[in-house]
Design a protein around this motif. Structure first.
Motif, mmCIF file in Angstrom:
data_model
loop_
_atom_site.group_PDB
_atom_site.id
_atom_site.type_symbol
_atom_site.label_atom_id
_atom_site.label_comp_id
_atom_site.label_asym_id
_atom_site.label_seq_id
_atom_site.Cartn_x
_atom_site.Cartn_y
_atom_site.Cartn_z
ATOM 1 N N ASP A 74 24.927 38.828 108.726
ATOM 2 C CA ASP A 74 23.881 38.689 109.747
ATOM 3 C C ASP A 74 23.782 37.270 110.274
ATOM 4 O OD1 ASP A 74 23.141 41.371 109.674
ATOM 5 O OD2 ASP A 74 21.760 41.024 108.012
ATOM 6 N N ARG A 75 23.892 36.306 109.365
ATOM 7 C CA ARG A 75 23.766 34.896 109.760
ATOM 8 C C ARG A 75 24.590 34.055 108.798
ATOM 9 N NH1 ARG A 75 17.830 33.424 110.635
ATOM 10 N NH2 ARG A 75 18.080 35.559 110.177
ATOM 11 N N ILE A 76 25.364 33.144 109.342
ATOM 12 C CA ILE A 76 26.167 32.273 108.481
ATOM 13 C C ILE A 76 25.282 31.202 107.860
ATOM 14 C CG2 ILE A 76 28.335 32.670 109.710
ATOM 15 C CD1 ILE A 76 27.897 29.819 110.978
ATOM 16 N N THR A 77 25.686 30.746 106.691
ATOM 17 C CA THR A 77 25.053 29.604 106.051
ATOM 18 C C THR A 77 26.013 28.422 106.204
ATOM 19 O OG1 THR A 77 26.053 30.141 103.910
ATOM 20 C CG2 THR A 77 23.864 31.056 104.348
ATOM 21 N N ARG A 78 25.506 27.236 106.150
ATOM 22 C CA ARG A 78 26.335 26.031 106.229
ATOM 23 C C ARG A 78 27.347 26.090 107.383
ATOM 24 N NH1 ARG A 78 28.902 24.703 101.022
ATOM 25 N NH2 ARG A 78 29.431 22.852 102.188
ATOM 26 N N PRO A 79 26.860 26.038 108.614
ATOM 27 C CA PRO A 79 27.738 26.129 109.790
ATOM 28 C C PRO A 79 28.854 25.087 109.800
ATOM 29 C CG PRO A 79 25.428 26.175 110.454
ATOM 30 C CD PRO A 79 25.456 25.910 108.977
ATOM 31 N N GLU A 80 28.657 23.969 109.114
ATOM 32 C CA GLU A 80 29.679 22.914 109.108
ATOM 33 C C GLU A 80 30.989 23.381 108.468
ATOM 34 O OE1 GLU A 80 27.289 22.432 105.295
ATOM 35 O OE2 GLU A 80 26.801 22.834 107.391
ATOM 36 N N ARG B 201 30.336 35.324 124.041
ATOM 37 C CA ARG B 201 28.944 34.872 123.870
ATOM 38 C C ARG B 201 28.380 35.334 122.529
ATOM 39 N NH1 ARG B 201 28.675 36.657 129.915
ATOM 40 N NH2 ARG B 201 29.498 38.418 128.777
ATOM 41 N N GLU B 202 28.795 36.516 122.068
ATOM 42 C CA GLU B 202 28.388 36.972 120.737
ATOM 43 C C GLU B 202 28.965 36.068 119.656
ATOM 44 O OE1 GLU B 202 27.750 41.754 121.507
ATOM 45 O OE2 GLU B 202 29.577 41.109 120.489
ATOM 46 N N MET B 203 30.180 35.602 119.869
ATOM 47 C CA MET B 203 30.824 34.687 118.915
ATOM 48 C C MET B 203 30.053 33.372 118.854
ATOM 49 S SD MET B 203 34.744 35.185 120.171
ATOM 50 C CE MET B 203 35.295 36.771 120.766
ATOM 51 N N VAL B 204 29.741 32.826 120.014
ATOM 52 C CA VAL B 204 29.015 31.555 120.087
ATOM 53 C C VAL B 204 27.670 31.671 119.374
ATOM 54 C CG1 VAL B 204 27.845 29.986 121.689
ATOM 55 C CG2 VAL B 204 30.199 30.714 122.148
ATOM 56 N N ALA B 205 26.972 32.777 119.588
ATOM 57 C CA ALA B 205 25.668 32.979 118.938
ATOM 58 C C ALA B 205 25.822 33.132 117.426
ATOM 59 C CB ALA B 205 24.974 34.204 119.519
ATOM 60 N N GLN B 206 26.829 33.887 116.980
ATOM 61 C CA GLN B 206 27.033 34.110 115.539
ATOM 62 C C GLN B 206 27.346 32.807 114.815
ATOM 63 O OE1 GLN B 206 26.576 36.633 113.615
ATOM 64 N NE2 GLN B 206 27.813 36.297 111.803
ATOM 65 N N PHE B 207 28.062 31.897 115.476
ATOM 66 C CA PHE B 207 28.488 30.658 114.829
ATOM 67 C C PHE B 207 27.744 29.441 115.397
ATOM 68 C CE2 PHE B 207 31.756 33.806 114.183
ATOM 69 C CZ PHE B 207 31.860 33.760 112.797
#
Length: 192
Positions: A129-135, A151-157
């Motif tokens: 649902d949501r990534i942790t630690r985007p870095e 755009r879905e990719m950009v929002a997910q990451f």
């Protein structure tokens, strides 16, 4: 170590993985690159990929996932705590592949395989649902992707390093221009 996870109907013979394998060979580091042929079952694909990944310290592992492989790589990175590069990744794989149930052929061999209806549930079980630690993530998304919505990719990451390519296509036919940036994120540089 780089573990490349190819996309739906793709293989270790794809343009992107072949290019990266050649770059790693040229650097004398081909033993640090792996791209297995993933089975059609998402559960079995993850089992195979995790068997390879768990042999390496997560701190020295980077996953590269293309399309469906990006979906798998996201789930694995969240479980293992390793880094991941996503190349036009599937974000909603169960939704996007629901129309693909049936007998299909591999792109590089024309070998038939069955994508079963039960695989949609297997895909749903791998949703993040949501990534942790985007870095830990590097997204490469093409606005010209004809299969998935960038755009879905950009929002997910969100919050991750992102390279948005104007135009291009789902297969990233211009990937050669981004390979060094991908390898640099993986901790692999050109020899001096």
């Amino acid at each position: 170590m780089i573990l490349y996870l190819h996309g739906f109907r793709s293989s270790p013979q794809s343009f992107k993985t072949s290019l990266l394998a050649e770059r790693m060979r040229a650097l004398g580091r081909d033993d640090e690159y792996c791209c297995p042929q993933l089975p059609p079952s998402p559960r079995e694909a993850i089992k195979l990929a995790m068997a390879s990944a768990e042999q390496v310290d997560p701190a020295s592992l980077t996953l590269i996932g293309s399309s469906l492989g990006g979906y798998y790589a996201t789930w694995m990175a969240e479980r293992l705590g390793c880094a991941a590069v996503l190349l036009n990744p599937a974000v909603h794989a169960a939704r996007d592949l629901a129309s693909q149930v049936g007998v299909k052929t591999q792109y590089h061999s024309n070998e038939p395989f069955e994508f079963k209806a039960s695989y949609i549930d297997e895909l749903q079980a791998l949703a993040v649902d949501r990534i942790t630690r985007p870095e830990r993530y590097f997204l490469i998304a093409a606005t010209g992707d004809e299969l998935l919505d960038w755009r879905e990719m950009v929002a997910q990451f969100a919050g991750a390093k992102q390279r948005i390519i104007q135009g291009s296509d789902h297969g990233l036919s211009d990937f050669a221009g981004y390979a060094d940036e991908v390898l640099a994120f993986c901790g692999v540089g050109a020899r001096a």
